[in-house]
Write a protein that holds these residues in place. Sequence first.
Motif, PDB file in Angstrom:
ATOM      1  N   MET A 151       2.357  -2.463   3.360  1.00  0.00           N
ATOM      2  CA  MET A 151       2.728  -1.856   4.619  1.00  0.00           C
ATOM      3  C   MET A 151       1.753  -0.732   4.915  1.00  0.00           C
ATOM      4  SD  MET A 151       6.217  -0.091   5.403  1.00  0.00           S
ATOM      5  CE  MET A 151       6.695   0.055   6.988  1.00  0.00           C
ATOM      6  N   ARG A 152       1.329  -0.773   6.064  1.00  0.00           N
ATOM      7  CA  ARG A 152       0.338   0.206   6.493  1.00  0.00           C
ATOM      8  C   ARG A 152       1.008   1.367   7.216  1.00  0.00           C
ATOM      9  NH1 ARG A 152      -5.313  -0.640   9.448  1.00  0.00           N
ATOM     10  NH2 ARG A 152      -5.284   1.430  10.194  1.00  0.00           N
ATOM     11  N   ALA A 153       0.546   2.588   6.966  1.00  0.00           N
ATOM     12  CA  ALA A 153       1.129   3.778   7.591  1.00  0.00           C
ATOM     13  C   ALA A 153       0.672   3.883   9.051  1.00  0.00           C
ATOM     14  CB  ALA A 153       0.697   5.026   6.830  1.00  0.00           C
ATOM     15  N   ARG A 154       1.613   4.327   9.877  1.00  0.00           N
ATOM     16  CA  ARG A 154       1.279   4.510  11.298  1.00  0.00           C
ATOM     17  C   ARG A 154       0.461   5.772  11.476  1.00  0.00           C
ATOM     18  NH1 ARG A 154       6.846   3.837  14.515  1.00  0.00           N
ATOM     19  NH2 ARG A 154       7.472   5.401  13.049  1.00  0.00           N
ATOM     20  N   PRO A 155      -0.357   5.835  12.557  1.00  0.00           N
ATOM     21  CA  PRO A 155      -1.082   7.075  12.830  1.00  0.00           C
ATOM     22  C   PRO A 155      -0.091   8.202  13.137  1.00  0.00           C
ATOM     23  CG  PRO A 155      -1.815   5.297  14.299  1.00  0.00           C
ATOM     24  CD  PRO A 155      -0.676   4.779  13.505  1.00  0.00           C
ATOM     25  N   TRP A 156      -0.512   9.442  12.911  1.00  0.00           N
ATOM     26  CA  TRP A 156       0.376  10.598  13.063  1.00  0.00           C
ATOM     27  C   TRP A 156       0.974  10.711  14.449  1.00  0.00           C
ATOM     28  CZ3 TRP A 156      -0.470  14.343  16.620  1.00  0.00           C
ATOM     29  CH2 TRP A 156      -1.743  14.431  17.184  1.00  0.00           C
ATOM     30  N   TYR A 157       0.214  10.355  15.478  1.00  0.00           N
ATOM     31  CA  TYR A 157       0.700  10.510  16.855  1.00  0.00           C
ATOM     32  C   TYR A 157       1.737   9.462  17.230  1.00  0.00           C
ATOM     33  CZ  TYR A 157      -3.037   7.098  17.540  1.00  0.00           C
ATOM     34  OH  TYR A 157      -3.855   6.020  17.430  1.00  0.00           O
ATOM     35  N   ARG A 158       1.978   8.517  16.365  1.00  0.00           N
ATOM     36  CA  ARG A 158       3.016   7.526  16.612  1.00  0.00           C
ATOM     37  C   ARG A 158       4.315   7.863  15.894  1.00  0.00           C
ATOM     38  NH1 ARG A 158       1.272   2.226  19.039  1.00  0.00           N
ATOM     39  NH2 ARG A 158      -0.830   2.743  19.611  1.00  0.00           N
ATOM     40  N   GLU A 159       4.322   8.957  15.185  1.00  0.00           N
ATOM     41  CA  GLU A 159       5.517   9.392  14.471  1.00  0.00           C
ATOM     42  C   GLU A 159       6.374  10.261  15.404  1.00  0.00           C
ATOM     43  OE1 GLU A 159       6.535   8.536  11.507  1.00  0.00           O
ATOM     44  OE2 GLU A 159       4.742   7.389  10.984  1.00  0.00           O
ATOM     45  N   PRO A 160       7.669   9.937  15.589  1.00  0.00           N
ATOM     46  CA  PRO A 160       8.517  10.718  16.493  1.00  0.00           C
ATOM     47  C   PRO A 160       8.765  12.145  16.006  1.00  0.00           C
ATOM     48  CG  PRO A 160       9.731   8.826  15.580  1.00  0.00           C
ATOM     49  CD  PRO A 160       8.347   8.766  15.057  1.00  0.00           C
ATOM     50  N   TRP A 161       8.847  12.379  14.709  1.00  0.00           N
ATOM     51  CA  TRP A 161       9.138  13.722  14.212  1.00  0.00           C
ATOM     52  C   TRP A 161       7.997  14.691  14.524  1.00  0.00           C
ATOM     53  CZ3 TRP A 161       5.929  15.786  10.569  1.00  0.00           C
ATOM     54  CH2 TRP A 161       5.103  14.895   9.858  1.00  0.00           C
ATOM     55  N   VAL A 162       6.755  14.209  14.626  1.00  0.00           N
ATOM     56  CA  VAL A 162       5.623  15.069  14.972  1.00  0.00           C
ATOM     57  C   VAL A 162       5.817  15.607  16.384  1.00  0.00           C
ATOM     58  CG1 VAL A 162       3.132  15.113  15.420  1.00  0.00           C
ATOM     59  CG2 VAL A 162       4.018  13.920  13.413  1.00  0.00           C
ATOM     60  N   TRP A 163       6.218  14.745  17.307  1.00  0.00           N
ATOM     61  CA  TRP A 163       6.440  15.179  18.699  1.00  0.00           C
ATOM     62  C   TRP A 163       7.647  16.101  18.791  1.00  0.00           C
ATOM     63  CZ3 TRP A 163       2.372  14.856  21.373  1.00  0.00           C
ATOM     64  CH2 TRP A 163       1.462  13.837  21.135  1.00  0.00           C
ATOM     65  N   GLY A 164       8.625  15.887  17.913  1.00  0.00           N
ATOM     66  CA  GLY A 164       9.758  16.809  17.858  1.00  0.00           C
ATOM     67  C   GLY A 164       9.322  18.199  17.426  1.00  0.00           C
ATOM     68  N   LEU A 165       8.386  18.278  16.478  1.00  0.00           N
ATOM     69  CA  LEU A 165       7.852  19.573  16.038  1.00  0.00           C
ATOM     70  C   LEU A 165       7.025  20.242  17.146  1.00  0.00           C
ATOM     71  CD1 LEU A 165       6.696  18.847  12.371  1.00  0.00           C
ATOM     72  CD2 LEU A 165       8.609  20.263  13.114  1.00  0.00           C
ATOM     73  N   PHE A 166       6.275  19.471  17.898  1.00  0.00           N
ATOM     74  CA  PHE A 166       5.448  20.018  18.978  1.00  0.00           C
ATOM     75  C   PHE A 166       6.275  20.466  20.177  1.00  0.00           C
ATOM     76  CE2 PHE A 166       1.444  17.395  17.785  1.00  0.00           C
ATOM     77  CZ  PHE A 166       1.087  18.353  16.852  1.00  0.00           C
TER      78      PHE A 166
END
Length: 167
Positions: free
Chosen positions: A1-16
């Motif tokens: 399984m390949r990791a998604r890029p950071w900008y596709r993670e919902p928790w990153v946008w929640g932090l921003f």
Amino acid sequence: MRARPWYREPWVWGLFAGPATVVAAGFVTLWLAVKSDDGLVVDDYYQQGLAVHQVLERERAALRRGVTAEVRWAEGGRRVVVQLAVKEGAPPAVLVLKVIHPTRAGHDQTLRLRAEGGGVFRGALSPLAPGRWVLNLEDEGGTWRLTGDLWYPERPTVQLAPRPASS
């Protein structure tokens, strides 16, 4: 399984979202501060403080002369009628009426009212917004002054009389 890029993670946008909201609110606050002028601060506050004694003396002069006035608004607030009574001395030929909004200096009006006989003075002004207004009535030379509050349109008639000076 390949990791998604950071900008596709919902928790990153929640932090921003938190800091981005604060930055946007800061710009809105800055825009409001620059755009609006409340007119409450004056440059010559020290000179105005020194003038307080002169103002009190003018009110004492009105008390000594027995000056009283009734100020009435007519024609939907577009006309003002002043009935002046002076116990000592002759009434002046011209009165100056200042209609002052307590918080918005841009709404203030100054009227020069000429005597029509019998102590009656009349004048025209721009319509007043509803609410509290401060009235300053004085002779043209500024030797005496009466003050009072107008609640427009609830109470369109105001009795002005000098207040006895407190010690």
